[in-house]
Design a protein around this motif. Structure first.
Motif, short mmCIF file in Angstrom:
data_model
loop_
_atom_site.label_atom_id
_atom_site.label_comp_id
_atom_site.label_asym_id
_atom_site.label_seq_id
_atom_site.Cartn_x
_atom_site.Cartn_y
_atom_site.Cartn_z
N SER A 1 -44.25 -0.07 -59.71
CA SER A 1 -43.18 -0.30 -60.65
C SER A 1 -41.91 -0.17 -60.00
O SER A 1 -41.67 0.53 -59.14
N LYS B 1 -55.55 2.05 -72.93
CA LYS B 1 -56.65 1.37 -72.56
C LYS B 1 -57.53 2.01 -71.77
O LYS B 1 -58.67 1.70 -71.73
N GLU C 1 -42.88 -11.74 -70.04
CA GLU C 1 -42.20 -10.90 -70.79
C GLU C 1 -42.26 -11.21 -72.08
O GLU C 1 -42.01 -10.02 -72.96
N ILE D 1 -31.71 -4.42 -74.98
CA ILE D 1 -32.73 -3.36 -74.53
C ILE D 1 -32.41 -2.11 -75.67
O ILE D 1 -33.33 -1.38 -75.85
N GLY E 1 -44.17 -4.74 -61.87
CA GLY E 1 -42.81 -5.25 -62.36
C GLY E 1 -41.78 -4.36 -62.70
O GLY E 1 -42.10 -3.01 -62.08
N ASP F 1 -39.83 -0.98 -64.10
CA ASP F 1 -40.62 0.23 -64.56
C ASP F 1 -40.08 0.34 -66.27
O ASP F 1 -38.95 0.51 -66.40
N PHE G 1 -28.09 -7.32 -71.32
CA PHE G 1 -29.10 -6.47 -71.24
C PHE G 1 -29.19 -5.33 -71.97
O PHE G 1 -29.85 -4.78 -72.59
N PHE H 1 -34.34 -15.23 -63.96
CA PHE H 1 -35.78 -15.09 -63.57
C PHE H 1 -36.52 -16.57 -64.10
O PHE H 1 -37.18 -16.99 -63.24
N PRO I 1 -47.19 -9.05 -62.11
CA PRO I 1 -46.53 -9.62 -63.56
C PRO I 1 -45.15 -9.50 -63.43
O PRO I 1 -44.47 -8.53 -62.68
N ALA I 2 -44.21 -10.21 -64.17
CA ALA I 2 -42.87 -10.09 -64.51
C ALA I 2 -42.16 -9.84 -63.01
O ALA I 2 -41.98 -10.83 -62.13
N PRO J 1 -48.41 4.60 -59.17
CA PRO J 1 -49.64 4.14 -59.08
C PRO J 1 -49.74 2.52 -59.01
O PRO J 1 -50.59 2.01 -58.69
C1 LIG Z 1 -31.06 -12.79 -76.86
C2 LIG Z 1 -30.37 -12.31 -75.75
C3 LIG Z 1 -31.15 -12.25 -74.61
C4 LIG Z 1 -30.46 -11.25 -73.56
C5 LIG Z 1 -31.35 -10.88 -72.37
C6 LIG Z 1 -30.92 -9.84 -71.44
C7 LIG Z 1 -31.84 -9.49 -70.49
C8 LIG Z 1 -33.43 -9.63 -70.79
C9 LIG Z 1 -33.75 -8.09 -71.14
C10 LIG Z 1 -34.93 -7.73 -70.92
C11 LIG Z 1 -35.53 -8.11 -69.87
C12 LIG Z 1 -36.35 -7.17 -69.01
C13 LIG Z 1 -37.39 -7.75 -68.03
C14 LIG Z 1 -38.57 -7.18 -67.80
C15 LIG Z 1 -39.48 -7.68 -66.64
C16 LIG Z 1 -40.48 -6.69 -66.35
O1 LIG Z 1 -40.90 -6.95 -65.15
S1 LIG Z 1 -41.07 -6.01 -67.71
C17 LIG Z 1 -42.72 -5.21 -67.02
C18 LIG Z 1 -43.83 -6.01 -67.32
N1 LIG Z 1 -44.93 -5.40 -66.43
C19 LIG Z 1 -46.05 -5.62 -67.11
O2 LIG Z 1 -46.41 -6.04 -68.11
C20 LIG Z 1 -47.37 -4.92 -66.40
C21 LIG Z 1 -47.83 -3.67 -67.43
N2 LIG Z 1 -48.78 -3.00 -66.58
C22 LIG Z 1 -50.26 -3.33 -66.43
O3 LIG Z 1 -50.36 -4.46 -66.91
C23 LIG Z 1 -51.15 -2.77 -65.66
O4 LIG Z 1 -50.76 -1.17 -65.60
C24 LIG Z 1 -51.53 -3.08 -64.41
C25 LIG Z 1 -50.44 -3.56 -63.44
C26 LIG Z 1 -52.29 -4.40 -64.57
C27 LIG Z 1 -52.36 -2.25 -63.43
O5 LIG Z 1 -53.67 -1.76 -64.42
P1 LIG Z 1 -54.49 -0.34 -63.91
O6 LIG Z 1 -55.45 -0.33 -65.06
O7 LIG Z 1 -54.65 -0.46 -62.47
O8 LIG Z 1 -53.29 0.72 -64.29
P2 LIG Z 1 -53.01 1.23 -65.68
O9 LIG Z 1 -52.80 0.47 -66.61
O10 LIG Z 1 -53.72 2.31 -65.85
O11 LIG Z 1 -51.46 1.92 -65.09
C28 LIG Z 1 -51.37 3.21 -64.52
C29 LIG Z 1 -50.29 3.82 -64.82
O12 LIG Z 1 -49.07 3.10 -64.62
C30 LIG Z 1 -48.39 2.80 -65.86
N3 LIG Z 1 -47.66 1.53 -65.76
C31 LIG Z 1 -48.11 0.47 -65.68
N4 LIG Z 1 -47.27 -0.69 -65.50
C32 LIG Z 1 -45.95 0.04 -65.77
C33 LIG Z 1 -44.74 -0.40 -65.78
N5 LIG Z 1 -44.30 -1.91 -65.62
N6 LIG Z 1 -43.72 0.39 -65.80
C34 LIG Z 1 -43.94 1.62 -66.23
N7 LIG Z 1 -45.39 2.36 -66.03
C35 LIG Z 1 -46.20 1.47 -65.72
C36 LIG Z 1 -49.46 3.11 -67.11
O13 LIG Z 1 -48.57 3.42 -68.13
C37 LIG Z 1 -49.97 4.24 -66.42
O14 LIG Z 1 -49.30 5.53 -66.75
P3 LIG Z 1 -50.16 6.65 -67.28
O15 LIG Z 1 -50.99 6.32 -68.36
O16 LIG Z 1 -49.19 7.77 -67.25
O17 LIG Z 1 -50.96 6.93 -65.98
#
Ligand SMILES: CCCCC/C=C\C/C=C\CC/C=C/CC(=O)SCCNC(=O)CCNC(=O)[C@H](O)C(C)(C)COP(=O)(O)OP(=O)(O)OC[C@H]1O[C@@H](n2cnc3c(N)ncnc32)[C@H](O)[C@@H]1OP(=O)(O)O
Length: 292
Positions: free
Chosen positions: A59, A290, A168, A271, A97, A99, A267, A179, A141-142, A56
């Motif tokens: 991701s 939500k 993040e 993680i 962003g 998954d 990572f 990033f 995002p992200a 949806p």
């Molecule tokens: C000290 C040493 C340090 C070393 C560091 C080394 C490495 C760094 C380590 C880690 C870094 C990792 C980096 C990560 C970057 C990323 O991209 S993290 C992901 C960030 N994304 C988000 O925060 C977005 C989250 N989602 C939302 O805010 C909303 O879903 C939305 C996009 C705004 C859409 O909203 P809407 O209302 O339309 O939909 P829903 O929220 O109802 O979502 C539907 C459905 O989808 C699932 N879902 C949403 N986003 C994700 C996602 N990113 N991954 C997986 N699934 C997602 C949500 O859970 C719903 O699922 P359902 O309930 O089962 O239907």
């Protein structure tokens, strides 16, 4: 990543390549369809439109990343294409962003494979020989923002509900250094300091003011604007534009390439921590709740 390696990764992920189909649209143009990424040659000669189609929320799953990289490689190797517009087929969302389920409750081998796929996707987009224009028709995002930032030009839909940024820290995560580098290269050091530490997601007017995007246009004009911008970029001969792009971006990409294996290990270590796993689970749970 070589095409063969990507195919192998797809196979390991259980994705059947035989499902890819070539069809002809109404204008006779070829239209490549995968599960999650649709590639459409457009009306502008030499330009393809890639539509993210991983509902949806688009991701960045392992399968999606693999299909996306293979699509870009195919277009790069097909000399009829000089530019690509990246956009979304999911209403209101460019990409949510990375998954979160790929980073939650899995084993170190999976985390390594996933993180390598994220790295390879970024390197492919960031260093692409093609002109890449992001037609951002939804929230990003992200990791979704990273894809847009890695293009050559960004057009964002003027919808105050859409947000863009590297959030993040709001998930309890540290932003990966590449990033961070991509953002700093786009909006500068001071603006990045604030945006990254606070995990800020910006509405269109602020994203434009910061220089995170190049243009904000009415929602129904995002793709047409991206295509007309593309015409301007394609007026420059490919070889000089590519050499110039490479000159500007090489040091940033080389930083990751040089530290790629260490970055994967960092990572995995990060993680896999109990506290991080817990934060991600809570974040996912909050997303689900939500709705209720
Ligand atoms: C000290 C040493 C340090 C070393 C560091 C080394 C490495 C760094 C380590 C880690 C870094 C990792 C980096 C990560 C970057 C990323 O991209 S993290 C992901 C960030 N994304 C988000 O925060 C977005 C989250 N989602 C939302 O805010 C909303 O879903 C939305 C996009 C705004 C859409 O909203 P809407 O209302 O339309 O939909 P829903 O929220 O109802 O979502 C539907 C459905 O989808 C699932 N879902 C949403 N986003 C994700 C996602 N990113 N991954 C997986 N699934 C997602 C949500 O859970 C719903 O699922 P359902 O309930 O089962 O239907």
């Amino acid at each position: 990543m070589a095409l063969a390696a990507g195919r192998a990764m797809l196979m390991r992920s259980g994705v059947r390549l035989g499902t890819q189909a070539a069809a002809r649209g109404g204008n006779g143009a070829r239209r490549f369809m995968n599960h999650r990424v649709v590639v459409e040659p457009n009306t502008v000669p030499g330009v393809a439109v890639i539509k993210f189609k991983n509902p949806p929320v688009n991701s960045l799953t392992l399968e999606f990343l693999t299909e996306f990289v293979i699509c870009l490689e195919k277009l790069e190797n097909d000399k009829t294409f000089r530019g690509v517009v990246l956009t979304s087929d999911c209403p209101g969302i460019f990409s949510a962003g990375l998954d979160l389920r790929e980073m939650c409750g899995k084993n170190p081998a999976h985390y390594a494979e996933y993180w390598r796929a994220v790295q390879e996707m970024w390197l492919k987009v960031y260093l692409s020989n093609l002109v890449l224009v992001a037609a951002i028709n939804g929230t990003s995002p992200a990791g979704g923002c990273l894809i847009a930032l890695s293009c050559d030009y960004r057009v964002l839909a003027d919808n105050p509900r859409y947000r863009m940024g590297l959030n993040e820290t709001l998930l309890g995560l540290v932003v990966p250094f590449w990033f961070k580098d991509t953002l700093v290269n786009t909006i500068g050091h001071r603006a990045s300091e604030r945006a990254l530490q606070l995990g800020l997601l910006f509405p269109p007017a602020e994203a434009l003011q910061l220089g995170m995007v190049d243009q904000v246009v009415p929602e129904d004009q995002v793709q047409s604007t991206a295509l007309s911008v593309m015409t301007q970029w394609l007026a420059i001969p490919d070889h000089v534009r590519q050499l110039t792009k490479n000159m500007i971006r090489k040091a940033t990409a080389d930083h990751l390439i040089k530290h790629q294996e260490a970055d994967i290990q960092n990572f995995i270590n990060f993680i896999s921590r109990d506290s991080i796993q817990k934060s991600l689970q809570v974040y996912l749970e909050n997303l689900k709740q939500k709705k209720h």
